[in-house]
Design a protein around this motif. Structure first.
Motif, short mmCIF file in Angstrom:
data_model
loop_
_atom_site.label_atom_id
_atom_site.label_comp_id
_atom_site.label_asym_id
_atom_site.label_seq_id
_atom_site.Cartn_x
_atom_site.Cartn_y
_atom_site.Cartn_z
N SER A 110 32.98 39.04 33.42
CA SER A 110 34.29 39.63 33.71
C SER A 110 35.20 38.67 34.48
O SER A 110 36.41 38.88 34.53
CB SER A 110 34.12 40.93 34.48
OG SER A 110 33.40 40.69 35.68
N CYS A 111 34.65 37.62 35.08
CA CYS A 111 35.45 36.67 35.86
C CYS A 111 35.90 35.46 35.06
O CYS A 111 36.62 34.61 35.57
CB CYS A 111 34.64 36.19 37.07
SG CYS A 111 34.30 37.49 38.25
N ILE A 112 35.51 35.37 33.81
CA ILE A 112 35.87 34.23 32.98
C ILE A 112 37.33 34.37 32.55
O ILE A 112 37.76 35.45 32.16
CB ILE A 112 34.93 34.15 31.76
CG1 ILE A 112 33.52 33.87 32.24
CG2 ILE A 112 35.39 33.10 30.77
CD1 ILE A 112 32.49 33.92 31.17
N PRO A 113 38.10 33.29 32.61
CA PRO A 113 39.49 33.37 32.16
C PRO A 113 39.60 33.88 30.73
O PRO A 113 38.83 33.46 29.86
CB PRO A 113 39.98 31.92 32.26
CG PRO A 113 39.06 31.27 33.25
CD PRO A 113 37.74 31.96 33.10
N GLY A 114 40.52 34.80 30.52
CA GLY A 114 40.67 35.41 29.21
C GLY A 114 39.74 36.59 29.01
O GLY A 114 39.69 37.18 27.95
N HIS B 47 33.38 22.16 29.12
CA HIS B 47 34.34 23.25 29.35
C HIS B 47 33.62 24.60 29.44
O HIS B 47 33.96 25.43 30.29
CB HIS B 47 35.38 23.29 28.23
CG HIS B 47 36.35 24.41 28.37
ND1 HIS B 47 37.30 24.45 29.37
CD2 HIS B 47 36.49 25.57 27.68
CE1 HIS B 47 37.99 25.57 29.26
NE2 HIS B 47 37.52 26.27 28.24
N PHE B 48 32.63 24.83 28.58
CA PHE B 48 31.87 26.08 28.59
C PHE B 48 31.27 26.33 29.97
O PHE B 48 31.40 27.41 30.54
CB PHE B 48 30.76 26.03 27.53
CG PHE B 48 29.88 27.24 27.51
CD1 PHE B 48 30.26 28.37 26.81
CD2 PHE B 48 28.68 27.27 28.21
CE1 PHE B 48 29.46 29.50 26.79
CE2 PHE B 48 27.87 28.38 28.19
CZ PHE B 48 28.26 29.51 27.48
N PHE B 49 30.61 25.32 30.52
CA PHE B 49 29.96 25.50 31.82
C PHE B 49 30.95 25.46 32.97
O PHE B 49 30.72 26.08 34.00
CB PHE B 49 28.86 24.45 32.02
CG PHE B 49 27.66 24.71 31.15
CD1 PHE B 49 26.84 25.78 31.42
CD2 PHE B 49 27.38 23.91 30.07
CE1 PHE B 49 25.74 26.05 30.62
CE2 PHE B 49 26.29 24.16 29.27
CZ PHE B 49 25.46 25.23 29.55
N GLU B 50 32.05 24.75 32.79
CA GLU B 50 33.05 24.66 33.86
C GLU B 50 33.66 26.02 34.17
O GLU B 50 33.85 26.39 35.33
CB GLU B 50 34.12 23.66 33.47
CG GLU B 50 35.13 23.41 34.58
CD GLU B 50 36.12 22.32 34.19
OE1 GLU B 50 37.15 22.22 34.90
OE2 GLU B 50 35.89 21.60 33.22
N VAL B 51 33.98 26.80 33.12
CA VAL B 51 34.60 28.11 33.36
C VAL B 51 33.57 29.17 33.74
O VAL B 51 33.94 30.22 34.25
CB VAL B 51 35.39 28.59 32.12
CG1 VAL B 51 36.53 27.66 31.83
CG2 VAL B 51 34.51 28.77 30.92
N LEU C 257 39.04 41.11 33.00
CA LEU C 257 39.89 41.29 34.19
C LEU C 257 41.28 40.69 34.03
O LEU C 257 42.14 40.91 34.87
CB LEU C 257 39.20 40.68 35.42
CG LEU C 257 37.93 41.38 35.86
CD1 LEU C 257 37.34 40.69 37.07
CD2 LEU C 257 38.18 42.84 36.17
N ASP C 258 41.51 39.93 32.98
CA ASP C 258 42.84 39.38 32.76
C ASP C 258 43.78 40.35 32.05
O ASP C 258 44.96 40.09 31.91
CB ASP C 258 42.76 38.08 31.93
CG ASP C 258 42.21 36.94 32.76
OD1 ASP C 258 42.16 37.06 34.00
OD2 ASP C 258 41.84 35.90 32.17
N LYS C 259 43.24 41.48 31.61
CA LYS C 259 44.07 42.49 30.93
C LYS C 259 44.83 43.31 31.98
O LYS C 259 44.38 43.43 33.12
CB LYS C 259 43.19 43.43 30.11
CG LYS C 259 42.46 42.75 28.98
CD LYS C 259 41.58 43.74 28.27
CE LYS C 259 40.73 43.06 27.22
NZ LYS C 259 39.75 43.98 26.63
N PRO C 260 45.95 43.90 31.61
CA PRO C 260 46.65 44.78 32.54
C PRO C 260 45.79 46.02 32.86
O PRO C 260 44.91 46.40 32.09
CB PRO C 260 47.91 45.20 31.80
CG PRO C 260 47.97 44.38 30.57
CD PRO C 260 46.66 43.71 30.37
#
Length: 133
Positions: free
Chosen positions: A54-58, A27-31, A61-64
């Motif tokens: 910055s492109c990792i989910p959570g 999972h670590f490498f997948e994201v 960039l996921d913040k408003p």
């Protein structure tokens, strides 16, 4: 790499059990890994690359927008003007300080910066040479 090799493990007897056994690592490498498929001379090639944090989910960039840039006062014109004036005052103070430095006897530190760096480098080489020998 394991995801790439998964396409060649047709029976699922080598790679899939490894991915199941090490779920956290997979999972670590997948994201954090992305890939692009490119066709060259009728061959499909995959190019893998590391995604920026910055492109990792959570991630950031996921913040408003307002939370990301902390701009709660985005639509307050008086606050914008005050920030602009404070920034201009800082810029003017910096320019005045640099002008005073250029007018003082320390002006060589501004106009001869490359020479100062060269002398510092040569001095460091000499000190290291003396310590080694």
């Amino acid at each position: 790499l394991m995801k790439y090799l998964l396409a060649y493990d047709e029976r699922g007897e080598f790679i899939e059990p490894c991915l199941v056994r090490h779920k956290k690592a997979a999972h670590f490498f997948e994201v954090r890994t992305g890939f692009v498929e490119i066709v060259r001379q009728t061959r499909l090639e995959r190019v893998f690359f590391v995604l920026p944090e910055s492109c990792i989910p959570g991630g950031a960039l996921d913040k408003p927008f307002a939370a990301m840039y902390e701009c709660n006062d985005l639509f307050d014109p008086d606050q914008k003007n005050q920030q602009y004036l404070a920034n201009m005052i800082r810029l003017i103070d910096r320019e005045q300080h640099q002008s005073r430095v250029r007018a003082s006897i320390l002006a060589f530190s501004v106009t001869k910066w490359d020479m100062i760096c060269e002398i510092s480098f040569r001095l460091a080489i000499a000190v290291h040479s003396i310590l080694v020998l």
